[in-house]
Design a protein around this motif. Structure first.
Motif, PDB file in Angstrom:
ATOM      1  N   VAL A   1     160.197  76.597  75.010  1.00  0.00           N
ATOM      2  CA  VAL A   1     160.750  77.622  74.120  1.00  0.00           C
ATOM      3  C   VAL A   1     161.271  76.946  72.872  1.00  0.00           C
ATOM      4  O   VAL A   1     161.674  75.771  72.899  1.00  0.00           O
ATOM      5  CB  VAL A   1     161.877  78.415  74.838  1.00  0.00           C
ATOM      6  CG1 VAL A   1     163.040  77.506  75.179  1.00  0.00           C
ATOM      7  CG2 VAL A   1     162.351  79.589  73.998  1.00  0.00           C
TER       8      VAL A   1
ATOM      9  N   ASN B   1     165.440  76.302  81.253  1.00  0.00           N
ATOM     10  CA  ASN B   1     165.470  77.084  82.481  1.00  0.00           C
ATOM     11  C   ASN B   1     166.918  77.473  82.787  1.00  0.00           C
ATOM     12  O   ASN B   1     167.863  76.819  82.339  1.00  0.00           O
ATOM     13  CB  ASN B   1     164.869  76.304  83.659  1.00  0.00           C
ATOM     14  CG  ASN B   1     165.703  75.102  84.036  1.00  0.00           C
ATOM     15  OD1 ASN B   1     165.757  74.139  83.289  1.00  0.00           O
ATOM     16  ND2 ASN B   1     166.367  75.174  85.194  1.00  0.00           N
TER      17      ASN B   1
ATOM     18  N   ILE C   1     160.412  76.437  81.143  1.00  0.00           N
ATOM     19  CA  ILE C   1     159.305  76.862  80.291  1.00  0.00           C
ATOM     20  C   ILE C   1     159.570  76.374  78.875  1.00  0.00           C
ATOM     21  O   ILE C   1     160.725  76.204  78.463  1.00  0.00           O
ATOM     22  CB  ILE C   1     159.142  78.395  80.294  1.00  0.00           C
ATOM     23  CG1 ILE C   1     160.409  79.072  79.735  1.00  0.00           C
ATOM     24  CG2 ILE C   1     158.822  78.918  81.687  1.00  0.00           C
ATOM     25  CD1 ILE C   1     160.248  80.567  79.559  1.00  0.00           C
TER      26      ILE C   1
ATOM     27  N   ASN D   1     161.431  85.395  70.564  1.00  0.00           N
ATOM     28  CA  ASN D   1     160.952  84.377  71.503  1.00  0.00           C
ATOM     29  C   ASN D   1     161.724  83.062  71.368  1.00  0.00           C
ATOM     30  O   ASN D   1     161.301  82.050  71.935  1.00  0.00           O
ATOM     31  CB  ASN D   1     159.463  84.104  71.273  1.00  0.00           C
ATOM     32  CG  ASN D   1     158.610  85.333  71.491  1.00  0.00           C
ATOM     33  OD1 ASN D   1     158.704  85.969  72.526  1.00  0.00           O
ATOM     34  ND2 ASN D   1     157.793  85.682  70.512  1.00  0.00           N
TER      35      ASN D   1
ATOM     36  N   HIS E   1     162.218  72.340  76.774  1.00  0.00           N
ATOM     37  CA  HIS E   1     161.946  72.971  78.062  1.00  0.00           C
ATOM     38  C   HIS E   1     163.267  73.554  78.578  1.00  0.00           C
ATOM     39  O   HIS E   1     164.260  72.836  78.713  1.00  0.00           O
ATOM     40  CB  HIS E   1     161.373  71.958  79.053  1.00  0.00           C
ATOM     41  CG  HIS E   1     159.939  71.652  78.794  1.00  0.00           C
ATOM     42  ND1 HIS E   1     159.532  70.757  77.821  1.00  0.00           N
ATOM     43  CD2 HIS E   1     158.790  72.136  79.372  1.00  0.00           C
ATOM     44  CE1 HIS E   1     158.215  70.695  77.808  1.00  0.00           C
ATOM     45  NE2 HIS E   1     157.736  71.520  78.727  1.00  0.00           N
TER      46      HIS E   1
ATOM     47  N   GLN F   1     162.780  88.572  74.230  1.00  0.00           N
ATOM     48  CA  GLN F   1     161.586  88.144  74.953  1.00  0.00           C
ATOM     49  C   GLN F   1     161.831  86.813  75.662  1.00  0.00           C
ATOM     50  O   GLN F   1     161.372  86.602  76.794  1.00  0.00           O
ATOM     51  CB  GLN F   1     160.407  88.028  73.981  1.00  0.00           C
ATOM     52  CG  GLN F   1     160.000  89.338  73.331  1.00  0.00           C
ATOM     53  CD  GLN F   1     159.543  90.370  74.350  1.00  0.00           C
ATOM     54  OE1 GLN F   1     159.086  90.037  75.442  1.00  0.00           O
ATOM     55  NE2 GLN F   1     159.678  91.644  74.010  1.00  0.00           N
ATOM     56  N   ALA F   2     162.549  85.905  74.991  1.00  0.00           N
ATOM     57  CA  ALA F   2     162.886  84.629  75.626  1.00  0.00           C
ATOM     58  C   ALA F   2     163.792  84.855  76.831  1.00  0.00           C
ATOM     59  O   ALA F   2     163.636  84.206  77.872  1.00  0.00           O
ATOM     60  CB  ALA F   2     163.551  83.701  74.621  1.00  0.00           C
TER      61      ALA F   2
ATOM     62  N   LYS G   1     163.887  87.462  78.722  1.00  0.00           N
ATOM     63  CA  LYS G   1     163.079  88.035  79.801  1.00  0.00           C
ATOM     64  C   LYS G   1     162.270  86.951  80.502  1.00  0.00           C
ATOM     65  O   LYS G   1     162.176  86.925  81.737  1.00  0.00           O
ATOM     66  CB  LYS G   1     162.153  89.107  79.229  1.00  0.00           C
ATOM     67  CG  LYS G   1     161.305  89.819  80.266  1.00  0.00           C
ATOM     68  CD  LYS G   1     160.460  90.898  79.616  1.00  0.00           C
ATOM     69  CE  LYS G   1     159.596  91.608  80.654  1.00  0.00           C
ATOM     70  NZ  LYS G   1     158.747  92.665  80.021  1.00  0.00           N
ATOM     71  N   ALA G   2     161.694  86.036  79.716  1.00  0.00           N
ATOM     72  CA  ALA G   2     160.889  84.965  80.309  1.00  0.00           C
ATOM     73  C   ALA G   2     161.745  83.995  81.116  1.00  0.00           C
ATOM     74  O   ALA G   2     161.322  83.490  82.162  1.00  0.00           O
ATOM     75  CB  ALA G   2     160.117  84.229  79.221  1.00  0.00           C
ATOM     76  N   LEU G   3     162.959  83.734  80.625  1.00  0.00           N
ATOM     77  CA  LEU G   3     163.855  82.782  81.295  1.00  0.00           C
ATOM     78  C   LEU G   3     164.679  83.441  82.395  1.00  0.00           C
ATOM     79  O   LEU G   3     165.402  82.738  83.127  1.00  0.00           O
ATOM     80  CB  LEU G   3     164.796  82.150  80.260  1.00  0.00           C
ATOM     81  CG  LEU G   3     164.148  81.205  79.250  1.00  0.00           C
ATOM     82  CD1 LEU G   3     165.110  80.918  78.101  1.00  0.00           C
ATOM     83  CD2 LEU G   3     163.723  79.912  79.924  1.00  0.00           C
ATOM     84  N   GLN G   4     164.616  84.783  82.497  1.00  0.00           N
ATOM     85  CA  GLN G   4     165.364  85.540  83.505  1.00  0.00           C
ATOM     86  C   GLN G   4     166.878  85.287  83.379  1.00  0.00           C
ATOM     87  O   GLN G   4     167.571  84.980  84.348  1.00  0.00           O
ATOM     88  CB  GLN G   4     164.895  85.171  84.916  1.00  0.00           C
ATOM     89  CG  GLN G   4     163.419  85.389  85.157  1.00  0.00           C
ATOM     90  CD  GLN G   4     162.978  84.929  86.529  1.00  0.00           C
ATOM     91  OE1 GLN G   4     163.745  84.955  87.487  1.00  0.00           O
ATOM     92  NE2 GLN G   4     161.715  84.514  86.642  1.00  0.00           N
TER      93      GLN G   4
END
Length: 427
Positions: free
Chosen positions: A155, A106, A153, A226, A104, A188-189, A191-194
């Motif tokens: 990953v 962040n 999230i 990802n 997980h 992509q990872a 982008k998801a994790l900002q």
């Protein structure tokens, strides 16, 4: 014998300069053949090297994995890496040990420098227990709430160890200078994790926690986009360890990925030997890569070899046509040589030396021109200039000499000339 050698080469020199027009025609034929041969052979050798490099950029072509498939519960000991040969056909094999772990993650704030050493060292200062509910995490935003972290999230985190990871996971860097490689994040990872290059990530697995800095954001062009990669394999191994019993066989890894250079036959032999050395693991090749490389190179090589053979045959026929005229012109010279005691074998040796000298001169000039030509052909046909391969140069010179000597076959007719017939005008 020592006195005859200067005379021998003096006669050869006179033969070469006797008819300059004929000499230029033979040199042009041999030189053109040598140039085309050198260009095609250089493209063939360069194509093999480039195909090997290009296919290596697609990733691993051999995988060493657990018998039941890689997972956290199905791992292999990292020590298996020591049984893998480091070269194949004299070329280095790229070996990457990797452990895949679902964590997980962040984004988190930058911690004080005293809490993050410049060089991460095993085993304890990379993993910290997750704080209990209500406590302040020293690796997370402060309790005053100066920065709010995005929710964590799931990953895939990939820890790896080995040289040249670009051979296994080719990518293009979108952000960052590629220094440090603490955490390489797929686009992509990221982008998801900002997150961006320079940000910090908090990675958790159960009671274990690890902090890393995003060194680069990369475009892998596959599922790797990802994932998060770190060269600190030991840190991922520590994150994965929930029970010290997992370490009884040594540090665990999910698989070993290999990029093995060589022909499909050579790679297949390498796989067979590796399967004998590591029977407790599943060793298999990625067939589409090795077979595709072999088929493409075989087709290119077959076409170029056929073209080279045709060029050499045509060159030899041109030389034979010119040498036929030479044989007609030199009947009187041969008759005179035999009349004053010259042996047939020595007379023929003179003309073969002349042909070999022509082949040597044409080969040296033509091969150099052909290597330069191959650079332009490579750029025009393949879009990339071919690299001159020096091994081609002596091969082409030797082939040109052989073609010149073979083209001098009509001069064997001079061996049957009788001096008396020449002087009477009958030959």
């Amino acid at each position: 014998m020592s006195n005859s050698r200067p005379m021998f080469w003096r006669i050869v020199r006179r033969l070469l300069t006797a008819n300059r027009g004929r000499l230029i025609v033979i040199l042009l034929a041999l030189g053109a053949g040598a140039a085309v041969t050198a260009a095609l052979l250089n493209l063939q050798v360069d194509a093999k090297q480039r195909l090997t490099n290009e296919f290596r950029s697609f990733g691993a072509n051999i995988v060493v994995a657990p018998k039941k498939g890689p997972s956290l519960n199905n791992t292999i000991p990292e020590s298996l890496d020591e049984r893998i040969p480091s070269t194949n056909d004299g070329t280095e094999v790229t070996k990457i040990d990797s452990l895949y772990l679902l964590v997980h993650a962040n984004r988190t704030s930058r911690p004080p420098q005293t809490q993050l050493p410049a060089v991460i060292k095993p085993p304890t200062n990379t993993i910290r227990p997750v704080p209990k509910k209500g406590a302040v995490d020293a690796l997370s935003p402060d309790s005053a709430g100066n920065e709010s972290s995005p929710p964590s999230i799931p990953v895939v985190l990939v820890g790896y160890d080995g040289r040249n990871p670009q051979h296994i996971w080719p990518s293009r860097i979108q952000e960052g200078a590629g220094r440090g490689e603490e955490c390489r994040v797929g686009k992509q990872a990221a982008k998801a994790l900002q997150v961006h290059a320079g940000d910090y990530l908090s990675l958790r697995n159960g009671p274990n926690l690890h902090l890393c800095m995003v060194s680069t954001v990369e475009d892998f062009g596959g599922i790797e986009d990802n994932q998060i990669f770190t060269k600190f394999l030991f840190a991922v191994q520590q994150l994965a360890v929930l029970d010290n019993g997992m370490l009884k066989d040594g540090p665990p890894i999910s698989l070993i990925q290999l990029s093995v250079p060589g022909t499909p036959q050579s790679v297949s032999k390498y796989i067979a030997e590796l399967q004998k050395k590591i029977p407790e693991a599943d060793v298999h090749g990625i067939r589409q890569f090795t077979e595709a490389e072999g088929k493409i190179y075989e087709r290119i090589s077959g076409l170029l070899n056929a073209t080279v053979a045709v060029v050499l045959i045509l060159t030899m026929l041109c030389v034979m046509a010119a040498m036929t005229n030479v044989a007609m012109e030199r009947k009187n010279d041969v008759g005179l040589m035999k009349a004053i005691g010259g042996a047939t074998r020595r007379v023929l040796r003179l003309f073969l030396a002349e042909a070999a000298t022509l082949g040597l001169i044409a080969g040296i000039i033509g091969a150099a021109a052909g290597l330069a030509l191959s650079v332009a052909l490579g750029k025009a046909v393949f879009g990339v200039a071919a690299q001159p391969r020096l091994i081609v140069y002596p091969v082409v010179v030797a082939l040109t000499i052989l073609v010149a000597v073979a083209g001098a076959y009509p001069l064997r007719r001079l061996a049957g000339i009788r001096p008396a017939s020449v002087f009477r005008g009958e030959a």
